[in-house]
Design a protein around this motif. Structure first.
Motif, PDB file in Angstrom:
ATOM      1  N   TYR A  68       0.871  -1.170   0.000  1.00 34.71           N
ATOM      2  CA  TYR A  68       0.000   0.000   0.000  1.00 34.71           C
ATOM      3  C   TYR A  68       0.908   1.220   0.000  1.00 34.71           C
ATOM      4  CZ  TYR A  68      -3.752  -3.193   1.023  1.00 34.71           C
ATOM      5  OH  TYR A  68      -4.656  -4.223   0.949  1.00 34.71           O
ATOM      6  N   ILE A  69       0.595   2.184  -0.833  1.00 34.40           N
ATOM      7  CA  ILE A  69       1.368   3.417  -0.885  1.00 34.40           C
ATOM      8  C   ILE A  69       0.441   4.555  -0.491  1.00 34.40           C
ATOM      9  CG2 ILE A  69       2.796   4.942  -2.297  1.00 34.40           C
ATOM     10  CD1 ILE A  69       3.454   2.471  -4.018  1.00 34.40           C
ATOM     11  N   LEU A  70       0.801   5.240   0.585  1.00 35.59           N
ATOM     12  CA  LEU A  70       0.028   6.367   1.094  1.00 35.59           C
ATOM     13  C   LEU A  70       0.655   7.630   0.529  1.00 35.59           C
ATOM     14  CD1 LEU A  70      -0.089   5.163   4.802  1.00 35.59           C
ATOM     15  CD2 LEU A  70      -1.645   4.578   2.935  1.00 35.59           C
ATOM     16  N   ILE A  71      -0.170   8.481  -0.064  1.00 35.52           N
ATOM     17  CA  ILE A  71       0.341   9.619  -0.819  1.00 35.52           C
ATOM     18  C   ILE A  71      -0.289  10.918  -0.350  1.00 35.52           C
ATOM     19  CG2 ILE A  71       0.468  10.639  -3.135  1.00 35.52           C
ATOM     20  CD1 ILE A  71       0.370   7.739  -4.217  1.00 35.52           C
ATOM     21  N   GLN A  72       0.559  11.925  -0.183  1.00 32.47           N
ATOM     22  CA  GLN A  72       0.106  13.294   0.044  1.00 32.47           C
ATOM     23  C   GLN A  72       0.350  14.071  -1.243  1.00 32.47           C
ATOM     24  OE1 GLN A  72       2.432  14.322   3.514  1.00 32.47           O
ATOM     25  NE2 GLN A  72       0.751  13.778   4.877  1.00 32.47           N
ATOM     26  N   ILE A 116      -0.557   3.139 -14.138  1.00 35.77           N
ATOM     27  CA  ILE A 116       0.791   2.571 -14.033  1.00 35.77           C
ATOM     28  C   ILE A 116       0.698   1.052 -13.905  1.00 35.77           C
ATOM     29  CG2 ILE A 116       2.875   2.470 -12.584  1.00 35.77           C
ATOM     30  CD1 ILE A 116       2.337   5.439 -11.882  1.00 35.77           C
ATOM     31  N   ASP A 117       1.502   0.343 -14.675  1.00 39.32           N
ATOM     32  CA  ASP A 117       1.523  -1.114 -14.635  1.00 39.32           C
ATOM     33  C   ASP A 117       1.950  -1.586 -13.247  1.00 39.32           C
ATOM     34  OD1 ASP A 117       1.269  -3.675 -15.831  1.00 39.32           O
ATOM     35  OD2 ASP A 117       3.448  -3.773 -16.064  1.00 39.32           O
ATOM     36  N   GLY A 118       1.181  -2.483 -12.660  1.00 38.34           N
ATOM     37  CA  GLY A 118       1.453  -2.983 -11.316  1.00 38.34           C
ATOM     38  C   GLY A 118       0.525  -2.394 -10.274  1.00 38.34           C
ATOM     39  N   VAL A 119      -0.157  -1.310 -10.618  1.00 36.42           N
ATOM     40  CA  VAL A 119      -1.101  -0.683  -9.692  1.00 36.42           C
ATOM     41  C   VAL A 119      -2.434  -1.419  -9.788  1.00 36.42           C
ATOM     42  CG1 VAL A 119      -2.419   1.409  -9.169  1.00 36.42           C
ATOM     43  CG2 VAL A 119       0.035   1.560  -9.714  1.00 36.42           C
ATOM     44  N   ALA A 120      -2.848  -2.008  -8.665  1.00 38.48           N
ATOM     45  CA  ALA A 120      -4.113  -2.747  -8.628  1.00 38.48           C
ATOM     46  C   ALA A 120      -5.290  -1.811  -8.350  1.00 38.48           C
ATOM     47  CB  ALA A 120      -4.049  -3.842  -7.568  1.00 38.48           C
ATOM     48  N   VAL A 144      -2.868   3.793  -2.688  1.00 33.47           N
ATOM     49  CA  VAL A 144      -2.626   2.937  -3.851  1.00 33.47           C
ATOM     50  C   VAL A 144      -2.304   1.534  -3.367  1.00 33.47           C
ATOM     51  CG1 VAL A 144      -1.075   2.559  -5.814  1.00 33.47           C
ATOM     52  CG2 VAL A 144      -1.758   4.888  -5.191  1.00 33.47           C
ATOM     53  N   ARG A 145      -2.852   0.533  -4.039  1.00 32.05           N
ATOM     54  CA  ARG A 145      -2.479  -0.866  -3.783  1.00 32.05           C
ATOM     55  C   ARG A 145      -1.719  -1.361  -5.001  1.00 32.05           C
ATOM     56  NH1 ARG A 145      -4.657  -5.918  -4.584  1.00 32.05           N
ATOM     57  NH2 ARG A 145      -6.600  -5.045  -5.337  1.00 32.05           N
ATOM     58  N   VAL A 146      -0.541  -1.922  -4.753  1.00 37.64           N
ATOM     59  CA  VAL A 146       0.330  -2.419  -5.812  1.00 37.64           C
ATOM     60  C   VAL A 146       0.468  -3.925  -5.665  1.00 37.64           C
ATOM     61  CG1 VAL A 146       2.689  -2.357  -6.734  1.00 37.64           C
ATOM     62  CG2 VAL A 146       1.615  -0.252  -5.923  1.00 37.64           C
ATOM     63  N   THR A 164       5.546   3.969   1.531  1.00 39.24           N
ATOM     64  CA  THR A 164       5.292   2.635   1.002  1.00 39.24           C
ATOM     65  C   THR A 164       5.230   1.638   2.146  1.00 39.24           C
ATOM     66  OG1 THR A 164       6.434   3.191  -1.051  1.00 39.24           O
ATOM     67  CG2 THR A 164       6.126   0.849  -0.581  1.00 39.24           C
ATOM     68  N   CYS A 165       4.144   0.869   2.186  1.00 40.64           N
ATOM     69  CA  CYS A 165       3.906  -0.109   3.247  1.00 40.64           C
ATOM     70  C   CYS A 165       3.735  -1.487   2.620  1.00 40.64           C
ATOM     71  CB  CYS A 165       2.637   0.246   4.025  1.00 40.64           C
ATOM     72  SG  CYS A 165       2.624   1.911   4.695  1.00 40.64           S
ATOM     73  N   PRO A 166       4.806  -2.287   2.538  1.00 41.24           N
ATOM     74  CA  PRO A 166       4.665  -3.638   1.996  1.00 41.24           C
ATOM     75  C   PRO A 166       3.723  -4.457   2.879  1.00 41.24           C
ATOM     76  CG  PRO A 166       6.980  -3.011   2.095  1.00 41.24           C
ATOM     77  CD  PRO A 166       6.192  -1.971   2.861  1.00 41.24           C
TER      78      PRO A 166
END
Length: 88
Positions: A14-18, A34-38, A51-53, A80-82
């Protein structure tokens, strides 16, 4: 959109974005391509977009997907939170 290969492990994050004020919706839409973004969702709270990757390996996450996301216009910070998954 990226498809999970059968029988292959997947790295999820999970990517947390400001973003800059007023840029969350366009950033979320741009990131979704973007390829890889679910998934890429505009949210409210301390972060503007979540974002979930899903990718085949950690190298693809750190060397390809995250840098592409960070280059999107209007993004000021990412976290980024794996995801840790356990076998069933």
């Amino acid at each position: 959109m990226w498809q999970r290969p059968k029988g292959r492990p997947v790295v999820q994050a999970y990517i947390l974005i400001q973003t800059e004020v007023g840029r969350a919706a366009i950033a979320a839409a741009t990131i979704a391509e973007i390829d890889g973004v679910a998934s890429s969702e505009e949210v409210s709270g301390p972060y503007d977009v979540i974002v979930r990757v899903e990718v085949a390996d950690a190298t693809r996450l750190t060397d390809d997907v995250v840098p592409q996301i960070q280059k999107v216009d209007g993004i000021t910070r990412t976290l980024t939170c794996p995801a840790v998954t356990r076998p069933h």
